[in-house]
Write a protein that holds these residues in place. Structure first.
Motif, mmCIF file in Angstrom:
data_model
loop_
_atom_site.group_PDB
_atom_site.id
_atom_site.type_symbol
_atom_site.label_atom_id
_atom_site.label_comp_id
_atom_site.label_asym_id
_atom_site.label_seq_id
_atom_site.Cartn_x
_atom_site.Cartn_y
_atom_site.Cartn_z
ATOM 1 N N GLY A 196 42.355 36.773 39.797
ATOM 2 C CA GLY A 196 41.493 35.895 40.575
ATOM 3 C C GLY A 196 40.030 36.309 40.551
ATOM 4 O O GLY A 196 39.686 37.386 41.056
ATOM 5 N N GLY A 197 39.172 35.489 39.958
ATOM 6 C CA GLY A 197 37.733 35.713 40.017
ATOM 7 C C GLY A 197 37.217 36.863 39.187
ATOM 8 O O GLY A 197 36.063 37.273 39.348
ATOM 9 N N ILE A 198 38.014 37.391 38.279
ATOM 10 C CA ILE A 198 37.597 38.539 37.475
ATOM 11 C C ILE A 198 36.989 38.018 36.177
ATOM 12 O O ILE A 198 37.663 37.359 35.391
ATOM 13 N N GLU A 199 35.722 38.318 35.957
ATOM 14 C CA GLU A 199 34.985 37.698 34.860
ATOM 15 C C GLU A 199 34.431 38.689 33.849
ATOM 16 O O GLU A 199 33.908 38.270 32.808
ATOM 17 N N THR A 200 34.520 39.992 34.130
ATOM 18 C CA THR A 200 33.989 40.987 33.201
ATOM 19 C C THR A 200 34.922 42.179 33.119
ATOM 20 O O THR A 200 35.724 42.436 34.029
ATOM 21 N N LEU A 201 34.786 42.943 32.031
ATOM 22 C CA LEU A 201 35.559 44.172 31.903
ATOM 23 C C LEU A 201 35.099 45.208 32.919
ATOM 24 O O LEU A 201 35.900 46.043 33.356
ATOM 25 N N ASP A 202 33.826 45.169 33.311
ATOM 26 C CA ASP A 202 33.365 46.097 34.342
ATOM 27 C C ASP A 202 34.096 45.836 35.659
ATOM 28 O O ASP A 202 34.491 46.785 36.355
ATOM 29 N N GLN A 203 34.261 44.564 36.019
ATOM 30 C CA GLN A 203 35.028 44.238 37.224
ATOM 31 C C GLN A 203 36.455 44.750 37.104
ATOM 32 O O GLN A 203 37.001 45.328 38.044
ATOM 33 N N ALA A 204 37.060 44.515 35.949
ATOM 34 C CA ALA A 204 38.438 44.949 35.746
ATOM 35 C C ALA A 204 38.555 46.462 35.880
ATOM 36 O O ALA A 204 39.458 46.979 36.552
ATOM 37 N N ALA A 205 37.650 47.187 35.249
ATOM 38 C CA ALA A 205 37.682 48.643 35.321
ATOM 39 C C ALA A 205 37.497 49.128 36.751
ATOM 40 O O ALA A 205 38.148 50.084 37.193
ATOM 41 N N GLY A 206 36.616 48.456 37.500
ATOM 42 C CA GLY A 206 36.394 48.844 38.885
ATOM 43 C C GLY A 206 37.636 48.667 39.743
ATOM 44 O O GLY A 206 37.920 49.502 40.621
ATOM 45 N N LEU A 207 38.395 47.613 39.497
ATOM 46 C CA LEU A 207 39.616 47.374 40.260
ATOM 47 C C LEU A 207 40.697 48.387 39.884
ATOM 48 O O LEU A 207 41.459 48.852 40.747
ATOM 49 N N LEU A 208 40.768 48.752 38.634
ATOM 50 C CA LEU A 208 41.716 49.790 38.223
ATOM 51 C C LEU A 208 41.365 51.121 38.864
ATOM 52 O O LEU A 208 42.252 51.887 39.273
ATOM 53 N N GLU A 209 40.077 51.399 38.993
ATOM 54 C CA GLU A 209 39.643 52.639 39.624
ATOM 55 C C GLU A 209 40.009 52.686 41.102
ATOM 56 O O GLU A 209 40.108 53.773 41.687
ATOM 57 N N ARG A 210 40.247 51.536 41.699
ATOM 58 C CA ARG A 210 40.654 51.505 43.110
ATOM 59 C C ARG A 210 42.156 51.728 43.273
ATOM 60 O O ARG A 210 42.669 51.662 44.391
ATOM 61 N N VAL A 215 45.163 44.396 35.683
ATOM 62 C CA VAL A 215 44.249 43.297 36.004
ATOM 63 C C VAL A 215 44.600 42.132 35.093
ATOM 64 O O VAL A 215 44.658 42.290 33.869
ATOM 65 N N MET A 216 44.853 40.979 35.680
ATOM 66 C CA MET A 216 45.097 39.769 34.905
ATOM 67 C C MET A 216 43.824 38.923 34.898
ATOM 68 O O MET A 216 43.289 38.597 35.953
ATOM 69 N N VAL A 217 43.358 38.604 33.693
ATOM 70 C CA VAL A 217 42.166 37.768 33.541
ATOM 71 C C VAL A 217 42.599 36.473 32.874
ATOM 72 O O VAL A 217 43.204 36.496 31.798
ATOM 73 N N GLY A 218 42.287 35.356 33.508
ATOM 74 C CA GLY A 218 42.718 34.056 32.998
ATOM 75 C C GLY A 218 41.599 33.297 32.320
ATOM 76 O O GLY A 218 41.369 33.429 31.117
ATOM 77 N N ARG A 219 40.878 32.507 33.084
ATOM 78 C CA ARG A 219 39.898 31.596 32.500
ATOM 79 C C ARG A 219 38.740 32.307 31.822
ATOM 80 O O ARG A 219 38.219 31.829 30.815
ATOM 81 N N ALA A 220 38.314 33.433 32.340
ATOM 82 C CA ALA A 220 37.228 34.156 31.668
ATOM 83 C C ALA A 220 37.667 34.620 30.290
ATOM 84 O O ALA A 220 36.887 34.577 29.329
ATOM 85 N N ALA A 221 38.920 35.064 30.165
ATOM 86 C CA ALA A 221 39.416 35.493 28.859
ATOM 87 C C ALA A 221 39.539 34.318 27.902
ATOM 88 O O ALA A 221 39.417 34.487 26.683
ATOM 89 N N TYR A 222 39.778 33.133 28.430
ATOM 90 C CA TYR A 222 39.885 31.945 27.580
ATOM 91 C C TYR A 222 38.499 31.477 27.131
ATOM 92 O O TYR A 222 38.286 31.192 25.951
ATOM 93 N N HIS A 223 37.571 31.375 28.081
ATOM 94 C CA HIS A 223 36.252 30.830 27.756
ATOM 95 C C HIS A 223 35.332 31.860 27.101
ATOM 96 O O HIS A 223 34.381 31.491 26.398
ATOM 97 N N GLN A 224 35.570 33.139 27.352
ATOM 98 C CA GLN A 224 34.757 34.211 26.784
ATOM 99 C C GLN A 224 35.691 35.238 26.119
ATOM 100 O O GLN A 224 35.724 36.407 26.514
ATOM 101 N N PRO A 225 36.455 34.820 25.140
ATOM 102 C CA PRO A 225 37.527 35.687 24.631
ATOM 103 C C PRO A 225 37.037 37.003 24.050
ATOM 104 O O PRO A 225 37.674 38.041 24.259
ATOM 105 N N TRP A 226 35.903 36.970 23.326
ATOM 106 C CA TRP A 226 35.447 38.237 22.775
ATOM 107 C C TRP A 226 34.928 39.152 23.872
ATOM 108 O O TRP A 226 35.178 40.366 23.856
#
Length: 319
Positions: A196-210, A215-226
């Motif tokens: 939910g609402g995760i749009e960058t790898l930095d966000q994902a890494a921050g959540l893993l650090e908690r 981390v599941m990334v949906g639409r951001a991974a689709y629209h910004q796959p690289w």
């Protein structure tokens, strides 16, 4: 990600990341039992690790669908308890199942018994409608854990089944990452991923650090796959190097050529690739070339020529 993460999308995404777990579109259990199984369940072996997501609410029907699907060799079969679409509500599954944790427990128990060698997982919301998430989510997790579930993905928003559209349910209800983190702390034996609402790898890494496990990334991974998948292996998994979008495009050419030669349409694959150069010079021209030209590319030579022309726009812009 219904109508989005089909097999062509997943093949493309796997070229960007070797490590990320890919999910199918949600498939209704009745469709697997009575519908075209090969069309619904076939996938390329390169997609592994890949999870099948099921929709349903009847333990016996889900068990039968799971038994059938297990023969396809999926790494995981996931029960969707988070989708808020009208189609899902009318079938009494998806996010509405947050209201009936005992039924969900019965469903996943039946699924596990039908496919003992396949891991059964759950994707859910933090609650629906007027439920109090800090009360219902722990009760929900307790019920599914008692039924044998060890992996859960939590979309950190409520779903409002009345009053909000499916699109609004992805953006309007506020995110509560803290609650999901608290659930990991309260259920340390569960593998808890957040969505939910995760749009960058930095966000994902921050959540893993908690302390979260995934981390599941949906639409951001689709629209910004690289942006998401292309650097995920070294950034998140600590392996390999970031992929090159031009190299990925080159590896897609044989897939596209074979698809078009077999009577498929370029659009069926290229629509998933529109965001490949997101944020780079020429990205807009790449999208426009593919969007406008895909419908007319009815033979292999024309399809590949269109890809060449679209990529040339990116290369010129970057020069």
């Amino acid at each position: 990600m219904m109508d989005w993460t089909d097999r062509e999308c997943r093949f493309f995404h796997r070229l960007l990341s070797r490590e990320a777990l890919l999910y199918t579109e949600m498939v209704v259990d009745q469709s697997i039992i009575h519908g075209p199984r090969a069309r619904l369940l076939d996938y390329d072996p390169s997609e592994h690790p890949v999870a099948l997501q099921l929709g349903g609410s009847d333990p016996a029907t889900l068990a039968e669908a799971t038994r059938i699907a297990a023969g396809w060799g999926y790494d995981e079969i996931n029960l969707n308890c988070g989708c808020p679409s009208d189609r899902v509500q009318s079938g009494c599954f998806g996010a509405v199942l947050m209201k009936t944790p005992d039924l969900v427990a019965a469903c996943v128990t039946a699924m596990a018994e039908a496919a003992p060698a396949t891991e059964i997982t759950v994707k859910c919301r933090i609650g629906v409608d007027d439920q109090q998430p800090e009360e219902v989510l722990p009760a929900f997790l307790t019920a599914i854990r008692a039924a044998g579930i060890r992996r859960v993905t939590i979309h950190a928003r409520k779903a409002w089944l009345q009053g909000l559209s499916p699109h609004e349910n992805r953006t309007v209800p506020p995110l509560d990452y803290d609650l999901v983190v608290a659930m990991k702390q309260a259920f340390p034996d569960l593998h808890v991923s957040i969505n939910g609402g995760i749009e960058t790898l930095d966000q994902a890494a921050g959540l893993l650090e908690r302390g979260l496990d995934g981390v599941m990334v949906g639409r951001a991974a689709y629209h910004q796959p690289w942006d998401i998948l292309g650097a995920a292996d070294p950034r998140i998994f600590g392996t390999g190097t970031a992929t090159d979008p031009h190299a990925v495009l080159e590896r897609m050419r044989p897939r596209i050529a074979a698809h078009v030669a077999a009577g498929g349409r370029l659009h069926q694959i290229s629509r998933h690739m529109l965001g490949l150069f997101h944020g780079r010079p020429g990205a807009r021209l790449w999208r426009r070339r593919l969007s406008e030209g895909a419908a007319q590319a009815r033979d292999t030579a024309t399809a590949l020529a269109l890809l060449d022309a679209a990529e040339a726009e990116v290369l010129r812009a970057a020069a």
